[in-house]
Structures are given as C-alpha cells and as structure tokens.
Design an enzyme around this catalytic site. Structure first.
Site, PDB file in Angstrom:
ATOM      1  N   GLY A  59       0.783  -1.229   0.000  1.00 46.92           N
ATOM      2  CA  GLY A  59       0.000   0.000   0.000  1.00 46.92           C
ATOM      3  C   GLY A  59       0.814   1.279   0.000  1.00 46.92           C
ATOM      4  O   GLY A  59       0.444   2.267  -0.633  1.00 46.92           O
TER       5      GLY A  59
ATOM      6  N   ASP B  83      -6.184   2.973   9.637  1.00 50.34           N
ATOM      7  CA  ASP B  83      -7.606   2.614   9.688  1.00 50.34           C
ATOM      8  C   ASP B  83      -7.928   2.162  11.109  1.00 50.34           C
ATOM      9  O   ASP B  83      -8.183   3.001  11.986  1.00 50.34           O
ATOM     10  CB  ASP B  83      -7.886   1.537   8.630  1.00 50.34           C
ATOM     11  CG  ASP B  83      -9.347   1.106   8.599  1.00 50.34           C
ATOM     12  OD1 ASP B  83     -10.206   1.902   9.008  1.00 50.34           O
ATOM     13  OD2 ASP B  83      -9.635  -0.014   8.170  1.00 50.34           O
TER      14      ASP B  83
ATOM     15  N   LYS C 265      -8.019   7.756   8.900  1.00 49.25           N
ATOM     16  CA  LYS C 265      -9.484   7.736   8.920  1.00 49.25           C
ATOM     17  C   LYS C 265      -9.985   8.243  10.263  1.00 49.25           C
ATOM     18  O   LYS C 265      -9.478   7.854  11.305  1.00 49.25           O
ATOM     19  CB  LYS C 265     -10.002   6.307   8.700  1.00 49.25           C
ATOM     20  CG  LYS C 265      -9.922   5.851   7.259  1.00 49.25           C
ATOM     21  CD  LYS C 265     -10.651   4.536   7.044  1.00 49.25           C
ATOM     22  CE  LYS C 265     -10.327   3.992   5.667  1.00 49.25           C
ATOM     23  NZ  LYS C 265     -10.868   2.635   5.448  1.00 49.25           N
TER      24      LYS C 265
ATOM     25  N   PHE D 187     -14.060   3.510   2.474  1.00 57.34           N
ATOM     26  CA  PHE D 187     -13.048   2.707   1.809  1.00 57.34           C
ATOM     27  C   PHE D 187     -12.525   3.449   0.586  1.00 57.34           C
ATOM     28  O   PHE D 187     -13.292   3.834  -0.287  1.00 57.34           O
ATOM     29  CB  PHE D 187     -13.605   1.339   1.414  1.00 57.34           C
ATOM     30  CG  PHE D 187     -12.528   0.388   1.004  1.00 57.34           C
ATOM     31  CD1 PHE D 187     -11.847  -0.342   1.961  1.00 57.34           C
ATOM     32  CD2 PHE D 187     -12.175   0.251  -0.332  1.00 57.34           C
ATOM     33  CE1 PHE D 187     -10.828  -1.222   1.585  1.00 57.34           C
ATOM     34  CE2 PHE D 187     -11.154  -0.615  -0.713  1.00 57.34           C
ATOM     35  CZ  PHE D 187     -10.492  -1.350   0.253  1.00 57.34           C
TER      36      PHE D 187
ATOM     37  N   ASP E  43      -5.539  -0.528  -2.638  1.00 60.50           N
ATOM     38  CA  ASP E  43      -6.227  -1.428  -3.556  1.00 60.50           C
ATOM     39  C   ASP E  43      -7.580  -1.879  -3.042  1.00 60.50           C
ATOM     40  O   ASP E  43      -7.890  -1.768  -1.852  1.00 60.50           O
ATOM     41  CB  ASP E  43      -5.377  -2.687  -3.777  1.00 60.50           C
ATOM     42  CG  ASP E  43      -5.390  -3.616  -2.554  1.00 60.50           C
ATOM     43  OD1 ASP E  43      -5.091  -3.126  -1.446  1.00 60.50           O
ATOM     44  OD2 ASP E  43      -5.720  -4.801  -2.707  1.00 60.50           O
TER      45      ASP E  43
ATOM     46  N   ARG F  22      -4.389   0.164  -7.458  1.00 58.23           N
ATOM     47  CA  ARG F  22      -3.209   0.759  -6.819  1.00 58.23           C
ATOM     48  C   ARG F  22      -2.578   1.832  -7.699  1.00 58.23           C
ATOM     49  O   ARG F  22      -2.015   2.801  -7.215  1.00 58.23           O
ATOM     50  CB  ARG F  22      -2.148  -0.314  -6.535  1.00 58.23           C
ATOM     51  CG  ARG F  22      -2.534  -1.288  -5.443  1.00 58.23           C
ATOM     52  CD  ARG F  22      -1.283  -2.009  -4.939  1.00 58.23           C
ATOM     53  NE  ARG F  22      -1.596  -3.237  -4.241  1.00 58.23           N
ATOM     54  CZ  ARG F  22      -1.898  -3.317  -2.938  1.00 58.23           C
ATOM     55  NH1 ARG F  22      -1.922  -2.230  -2.206  1.00 58.23           N
ATOM     56  NH2 ARG F  22      -2.172  -4.475  -2.380  1.00 58.23           N
TER      57      ARG F  22
HETATM   58  P1  IMP Z   1      -5.328  -1.007   9.937  1.00 62.74           P
HETATM   59  O1  IMP Z   1      -4.444  -2.050  10.553  1.00 62.74           O
HETATM   60  O2  IMP Z   1      -6.764  -1.322  10.094  1.00 62.74           O
HETATM   61  O3  IMP Z   1      -4.984   0.398  10.352  1.00 62.74           O
HETATM   62  O4  IMP Z   1      -5.160  -1.154   8.406  1.00 62.74           O
HETATM   63  C1  IMP Z   1      -4.122  -0.669   7.723  1.00 62.74           C
HETATM   64  C2  IMP Z   1      -4.028  -1.325   6.373  1.00 62.74           C
HETATM   65  O5  IMP Z   1      -5.294  -1.705   5.824  1.00 62.74           O
HETATM   66  C3  IMP Z   1      -3.437  -0.320   5.457  1.00 62.74           C
HETATM   67  O6  IMP Z   1      -2.066  -0.557   5.380  1.00 62.74           O
HETATM   68  C4  IMP Z   1      -4.132  -0.581   4.140  1.00 62.74           C
HETATM   69  O7  IMP Z   1      -3.351  -1.449   3.366  1.00 62.74           O
HETATM   70  C5  IMP Z   1      -5.412  -1.273   4.473  1.00 62.74           C
HETATM   71  N1  IMP Z   1      -6.550  -0.333   4.374  1.00 62.74           N
HETATM   72  C6  IMP Z   1      -7.194   0.279   5.394  1.00 62.74           C
HETATM   73  N2  IMP Z   1      -8.155   1.083   4.951  1.00 62.74           N
HETATM   74  C7  IMP Z   1      -8.144   0.977   3.599  1.00 62.74           C
HETATM   75  C8  IMP Z   1      -8.907   1.584   2.548  1.00 62.74           C
HETATM   76  O8  IMP Z   1      -9.821   2.396   2.753  1.00 62.74           O
HETATM   77  N3  IMP Z   1      -8.573   1.217   1.284  1.00 62.74           N
HETATM   78  C9  IMP Z   1      -7.588   0.341   0.995  1.00 62.74           C
HETATM   79  N4  IMP Z   1      -6.834  -0.237   1.939  1.00 62.74           N
HETATM   80  C10 IMP Z   1      -7.114   0.074   3.243  1.00 62.74           C
HETATM   81 MG    MG Z   2      -1.236  -1.746   3.820  1.00 67.20          MG
END
Ligand code: IMP
Ligand code: MG
Length: 181
Positions: free
Chosen positions: A50, A109, A137, A158, A165, A171
C-alpha cells in the site's frame, strides 16, 4: 497525462484527492520530516504494497540520508474491512537498534497494523521511532494510536488509488477516490 474516463477511473464514484493535491501535501510532509531529522540518517520501514507510491514520492523529496527497509503486512484479506489479524513478513537480517526509525504506511484505519509494528520495532531499541501515513481515517479505535506525520484526515470510507487497492486493483490510480457502489 490523465487516464481516460473509459479506463480504471470509470470505476470511481468520486475523487477525494487529485494527483496534484497529493503531491503538494507529500512535499509539505517531506519538509516537516527533513526539519525534524536534520543531521541524522533515517531508517525508513515502508509497509508494502500500500505505501509503495507514497514512500517512493515522499523519500525522493526528503534531502537526508535514508536506509529503506520494506515489510509486507496485511490485515485486509480481499475485503473492505480489516480482518483484525495482522500478517507480517519480518526481515531476518535488519538491525534497528540505535537507528532513527520512521515507519510509513498508506493509511491508518483500525490502527492494528501500525500498533503491532510499533510494538515489534520498539522491542529492538531504536534511538527513535515515529510513524507516518498519507491518510488517517476519522473513527473510534480500539488501540490508541496516531501517526506523527499524517497527510490528510478522511471520513471512515473505503478508498482506493495511489497504492491502495480493492482486491488487488486500483493501486496505480494517480489520485485517491471512492469506488462506485
Ligand atoms: P489497519 O491495521 O486497520 O490500520 O489497516 C491498515 C491497512 O489496511 C493499510 O495498510 C491498508 O493497506 C489497508 N486499508 C485500510 N483502509 C483501507 C482503505 O480504505 N482502502 C484500501 N486499503 C485500506
Ligand atoms: Mg497496507
């Protein structure tokens, strides 16, 4: 050069940040990082896939010596919501002790990914450990975490593009947007 509306852009409902807006903000972030780390060498830990585009653009604007380490971590396994389970492919031979480590990801996220990596990295006694993301977010989180550097704050939606992606696609969009339902 813009993508034609009949291409991958046609799957977008709307654009949140244009390529130009992203570049402007990434430049500002680079200046902030440069001033915080003046005279030091950065060890950047970039979360693939990402953060690929964000890190590539950001680091080329940072006028400091940089070591780049890439890691694969995933919490979304082909869905639009975090599974809560973080898979990390940890590099065997990198020593973070005494290093100024900057952990970079595309988006904060649930925060589970960054929190887990922060924990794992801090166990290796770096001289300093900071985090940076392009997007944060706005949402309640079970883990308390905020990135030291954050490009934009967005609603809890999202997003795709600029490295992010949906099921492996989008991407390579130059902008960040929301998919059509
Ligand atoms: P977290 O562990 O929930 O903070 O997620 C982080 C990872 O989830 C990021 O590195 C992204 O790869 C993926 N991710 C979280 N939100 C999104 C989104 O809205 N679109 C795409 N990928 C996301
Ligand atoms: Mg990621």
């Amino acid at each position: 050069m813009a993508f034609s509306p009949s291409g991958i852009m046609s799957d977008l409902d709307r654009i949140l940040y244009s390529a130009e807006e992203i570049q402007t903000r990434v430049c500002e972030m680079a200046r902030e990082i440069e001033s915080n780390y003046a005279g030091r060498t950065l060890t950047v830990v970039a979360l693939m896939d990402g953060a690929l585009f964000f890190v590539a653009d950001l680091l080329r604007k940072v006028n400091l010596p940089v070591h780049l380490v890439t890691l694969s971590a995933s919490s979304y396994h082909g869905t639009m919501a975090s599974s809560g389970e973080i898979r990390i492919q940890w590099p065997a031979s990198v020593d973070f002790a005494g290093k100024d480590v900057l952990l970079l990801d595309d988006i904060l996220d649930t925060g589970l990914t960054l929190a887990e990596l922060q924990k794992r990295l801090s166990e290796q006694n770096p001289a300093s450990l900071r985090t940076g993301v392009l997007l944060t977010k706005k949402k309640p989180r079970t883990v308390e975490i905020r990135a030291d550097y954050s490009g934009f704050e967005i609603e809890d939606e999202f997003v795709v593009g600029y490295g992010m992606d949906y099921q492996g696609r989008f991407r390579n969009l130059p902008c960040i947007g929301i998919l059509k339902p």
